[in-house]
Write a protein that holds these residues in place. Structure first.
Motif, PDB file in Angstrom:
ATOM      1  N   ALA A 196       0.790  -1.179  -0.134  1.00  0.00           N
ATOM      2  CA  ALA A 196       0.125  -0.288  -0.051  1.00  0.00           C
ATOM      3  C   ALA A 196       1.194   1.181   0.426  1.00  0.00           C
ATOM      4  N   LEU A 197       2.069   1.303   1.242  1.00  0.00           N
ATOM      5  CA  LEU A 197       2.965   2.436   1.087  1.00  0.00           C
ATOM      6  C   LEU A 197       3.307   2.919  -0.483  1.00  0.00           C
ATOM      7  N   ALA A 198       3.693   1.547  -1.251  1.00  0.00           N
ATOM      8  CA  ALA A 198       5.048   1.329  -2.547  1.00  0.00           C
ATOM      9  C   ALA A 198       3.528   2.223  -3.697  1.00  0.00           C
ATOM     10  N   ALA A 199       1.956   2.183  -3.642  1.00  0.00           N
ATOM     11  CA  ALA A 199       1.595   2.181  -4.008  1.00  0.00           C
ATOM     12  C   ALA A 199       1.379   3.399  -3.949  1.00  0.00           C
ATOM     13  N   LEU A 200       0.643   4.425  -2.543  1.00  0.00           N
ATOM     14  CA  LEU A 200       1.135   5.992  -1.932  1.00  0.00           C
ATOM     15  C   LEU A 200       2.305   5.925  -3.114  1.00  0.00           C
ATOM     16  N   GLY A 201       3.435   5.438  -3.292  1.00  0.00           N
ATOM     17  CA  GLY A 201       4.285   6.391  -4.024  1.00  0.00           C
ATOM     18  C   GLY A 201       4.132   6.353  -5.366  1.00  0.00           C
ATOM     19  N   GLY A 202       3.871   5.990  -5.787  1.00  0.00           N
ATOM     20  CA  GLY A 202       3.196   5.761  -7.358  1.00  0.00           C
ATOM     21  C   GLY A 202       2.624   6.739  -7.530  1.00  0.00           C
ATOM     22  N   VAL A 203       1.473   6.713  -6.484  1.00  0.00           N
ATOM     23  CA  VAL A 203       0.628   7.757  -7.515  1.00  0.00           C
ATOM     24  C   VAL A 203       1.048   9.160  -7.140  1.00  0.00           C
ATOM     25  N   LEU A 204       1.966   9.431  -5.867  1.00  0.00           N
ATOM     26  CA  LEU A 204       2.466  10.305  -6.108  1.00  0.00           C
ATOM     27  C   LEU A 204       3.831  10.438  -7.242  1.00  0.00           C
ATOM     28  N   LEU A 205       4.491  10.360  -6.727  1.00  0.00           N
ATOM     29  CA  LEU A 205       5.396  10.070  -8.549  1.00  0.00           C
ATOM     30  C   LEU A 205       5.018   9.891  -9.726  1.00  0.00           C
ATOM     31  N   ALA A 206       4.052   9.055  -9.988  1.00  0.00           N
ATOM     32  CA  ALA A 206       3.588   8.228 -11.820  1.00  0.00           C
ATOM     33  C   ALA A 206       3.183  10.740 -11.953  1.00  0.00           C
ATOM     34  N   PRO A 207       2.839  11.124 -11.914  1.00  0.00           N
ATOM     35  CA  PRO A 207       2.145  12.287 -12.608  1.00  0.00           C
ATOM     36  C   PRO A 207       3.859  12.906 -12.615  1.00  0.00           C
ATOM     37  N   ALA A 208       4.832  13.356 -12.183  1.00  0.00           N
ATOM     38  CA  ALA A 208       5.903  13.889 -12.133  1.00  0.00           C
ATOM     39  C   ALA A 208       6.807  14.029 -13.067  1.00  0.00           C
ATOM     40  N   LEU A 209       7.084  12.364 -13.589  1.00  0.00           N
ATOM     41  CA  LEU A 209       7.685  11.604 -14.305  1.00  0.00           C
ATOM     42  C   LEU A 209       7.272  10.836 -15.178  1.00  0.00           C
ATOM     43  N   ALA A 210       7.498  10.589 -16.790  1.00  0.00           N
ATOM     44  CA  ALA A 210       6.941   8.929 -17.209  1.00  0.00           C
ATOM     45  C   ALA A 210       7.053   8.370 -16.668  1.00  0.00           C
ATOM     46  N   LEU A 211       5.673   7.665 -17.130  1.00  0.00           N
ATOM     47  CA  LEU A 211       5.589   6.266 -16.727  1.00  0.00           C
ATOM     48  C   LEU A 211       6.200   5.263 -17.383  1.00  0.00           C
ATOM     49  N   SER A 212       6.898   4.379 -16.701  1.00  0.00           N
ATOM     50  CA  SER A 212       6.925   3.373 -17.878  1.00  0.00           C
ATOM     51  C   SER A 212       7.175   1.899 -16.610  1.00  0.00           C
ATOM     52  N   PRO A 213       7.201   0.305 -17.757  1.00  0.00           N
ATOM     53  CA  PRO A 213       7.633  -0.093 -16.188  1.00  0.00           C
ATOM     54  C   PRO A 213       8.673  -0.620 -15.584  1.00  0.00           C
ATOM     55  N   PHE A 214       9.359   0.049 -16.075  1.00  0.00           N
ATOM     56  CA  PHE A 214      10.966  -0.087 -15.223  1.00  0.00           C
ATOM     57  C   PHE A 214      11.397   1.255 -14.227  1.00  0.00           C
ATOM     58  N   LEU A 215      10.393   2.241 -14.136  1.00  0.00           N
ATOM     59  CA  LEU A 215       9.792   3.186 -13.136  1.00  0.00           C
ATOM     60  C   LEU A 215      10.805   2.944 -11.947  1.00  0.00           C
ATOM     61  N   GLY A 216      10.574   1.658 -11.122  1.00  0.00           N
ATOM     62  CA  GLY A 216      10.596   1.642  -9.757  1.00  0.00           C
ATOM     63  C   GLY A 216      11.896   1.085  -9.833  1.00  0.00           C
ATOM     64  N   PHE A 217      12.498   0.754 -10.625  1.00  0.00           N
ATOM     65  CA  PHE A 217      13.499  -0.453 -10.708  1.00  0.00           C
ATOM     66  C   PHE A 217      14.537   1.153 -10.422  1.00  0.00           C
ATOM     67  N   SER A 218      14.834   2.435 -10.118  1.00  0.00           N
ATOM     68  CA  SER A 218      15.832   3.651 -10.405  1.00  0.00           C
ATOM     69  C   SER A 218      15.327   4.267  -9.194  1.00  0.00           C
ATOM     70  N   ILE A 219      14.253   4.134  -8.844  1.00  0.00           N
ATOM     71  CA  ILE A 219      13.793   4.703  -7.647  1.00  0.00           C
ATOM     72  C   ILE A 219      13.968   3.857  -6.273  1.00  0.00           C
ATOM     73  N   VAL A 220      14.293   2.891  -6.318  1.00  0.00           N
ATOM     74  CA  VAL A 220      14.549   1.558  -5.354  1.00  0.00           C
ATOM     75  C   VAL A 220      16.031   1.590  -5.406  1.00  0.00           C
ATOM     76  N   LEU A 221      16.790   1.582  -6.094  1.00  0.00           N
ATOM     77  CA  LEU A 221      17.807   1.918  -6.449  1.00  0.00           C
ATOM     78  C   LEU A 221      18.450   3.360  -5.118  1.00  0.00           C
ATOM     79  N   TYR A 222      17.947   4.166  -5.178  1.00  0.00           N
ATOM     80  CA  TYR A 222      18.026   4.983  -4.055  1.00  0.00           C
ATOM     81  C   TYR A 222      17.843   4.744  -2.920  1.00  0.00           C
ATOM     82  N   VAL A 223      16.479   4.166  -2.702  1.00  0.00           N
ATOM     83  CA  VAL A 223      15.668   3.836  -1.191  1.00  0.00           C
ATOM     84  C   VAL A 223      16.650   3.128  -0.730  1.00  0.00           C
ATOM     85  N   PHE A 224      17.485   1.635  -1.380  1.00  0.00           N
ATOM     86  CA  PHE A 224      18.030   0.778  -0.503  1.00  0.00           C
ATOM     87  C   PHE A 224      19.077   1.809  -0.373  1.00  0.00           C
ATOM     88  N   ALA A 225      19.781   2.811  -0.404  1.00  0.00           N
ATOM     89  CA  ALA A 225      20.949   3.380  -0.089  1.00  0.00           C
ATOM     90  C   ALA A 225      20.180   4.326   0.869  1.00  0.00           C
TER      91      ALA A 225
END
Length: 289
Positions: A196-225
């Motif tokens: 649910a928290l991931a979904a909320l993050g996607g809803v807030l982030l996607a309108p500011a960026l172009a949505l593609s199937p690989f959006l989360g991969f780049s985000i999770v790299l920063y998240v694990f840092a």
């Protein structure tokens, strides 16, 4: 001054999304000891579910439904992946969740294609002027909603029975189970809440960026840092680390070089870990499965 405010708000906004996604990783780890590498792709899936639903219902309703759907998806991952592998080594579980992440990316590519898509915002568009700087309304909403969510999470895990049970599992799983804590139910709830928290993050982030199937991969790299700096068992430490990384990333991009944007979070992580090898939180040696 205007440029600094714009970069600062962009950093706070991106840091808020990092914090939402990272908090899901922390919740799962606190309750089960597992590391969920699919968290970033759950963000992407949540954004796609929201995008599809906006064609049928009002955007705010689509937000709620996307959160509910991803709660169920997160719970399903716990049932399908974690339960059969809970007695296996941690690396086995981590690799399995990474496989789920790849499956989500592949499924989204087949379902919606790989071309970037624009996503409507449920929280308004445009900008407001603050001290001469034009600040996106969506960024302000992102920061406010994230602060509210973390306030609710803090209250739940500090002052409710569920929170006390999760803390008991994090401290000593075997003893907690002996005293009647239902690890099965809590694992399902925490995996669901992380979705649910991931979904909320996607809803807030996607309108500011172009949505593609690989959006989360780049985000999770920063998240694990952020999780590495803040600690896998510290919600507060991860939230602080996520915001620091988001703000530093935007300021360094704006004032130093944009060519290292993707590298800044990990460069910052390395510097901080050289100064404080244990990160922001005290280390934990507990094994929980």
């Amino acid at each position: 001054m205007e440029r600094f405010l714009a970069l600062l708000l962009a950093g706070l906004s991106s840091g808020a999304v990092y914090a939402l996604v990272a908090s899901g990783i922390v919740l799962v780890h606190k309750a089960s000891g597992a590391v969920n590498f699919a968290q970033g792709d759950l963000l992407t899936l949540g954004a796609y579910v929201y995008l599809v639903l906006t064609a049928y219902v009002a955007p705010l309703v689509a937000v709620i439904l996307a959160i509910v759907v991803l709660f169920l998806v997160g719970g399903a991952i716990e049932r399908i992946v974690f339960v059969p592998l809970r007695n296996k080594p941690r690396l086995t579980v981590a690799v399995a969740t990474f496989g789920i992440a790849l499956a989500i990316e592949a499924g989204l590519t087949v379902w919606r294609g790989s071309d970037p898509q624009s996503v409507p915002s449920a929280f308004g568009s445009g900008s407001v002027s603050v001290f001469g700087a034009l600040l996106p309304v969506l960024s302000l909403w992102t920061i406010a909603i994230t602060a509210l969510v973390f306030g609710v999470l803090y209250a739940i895990f500090q002052y409710t029975q569920i929170g006390r049970m999760v803390r008991a599992l994090a401290a000593d799983r075997e003893v907690a189970v002996m005293y009647g804590v239902s690890a099965t139910v809590l694992n399902f709830l925490t995996f669901g809440l992380s979705g649910a928290l991931a979904a909320l993050g996607g809803v807030l982030l996607a309108p500011a960026l172009a949505l593609s199937p690989f959006l989360g991969f780049s985000i999770v790299l920063y998240v694990f840092a952020a999780v590495t700096i803040g600690g896998f068992d510290s919600m507060g430490g991860v939230a602080v680390a996520a915001v620091v990384l988001g703000v530093a990333q935007q300021l360094l991009t704006g004032y130093v070089s944009s060519s290292l944007t993707n590298a800044y979070p990990y460069l910052i992580m390395l510097v901080l870990l050289l100064i404080r090898p244990t990160g922001l939180a005290r280390p934990t040696m507990a094994e929980r499965y």
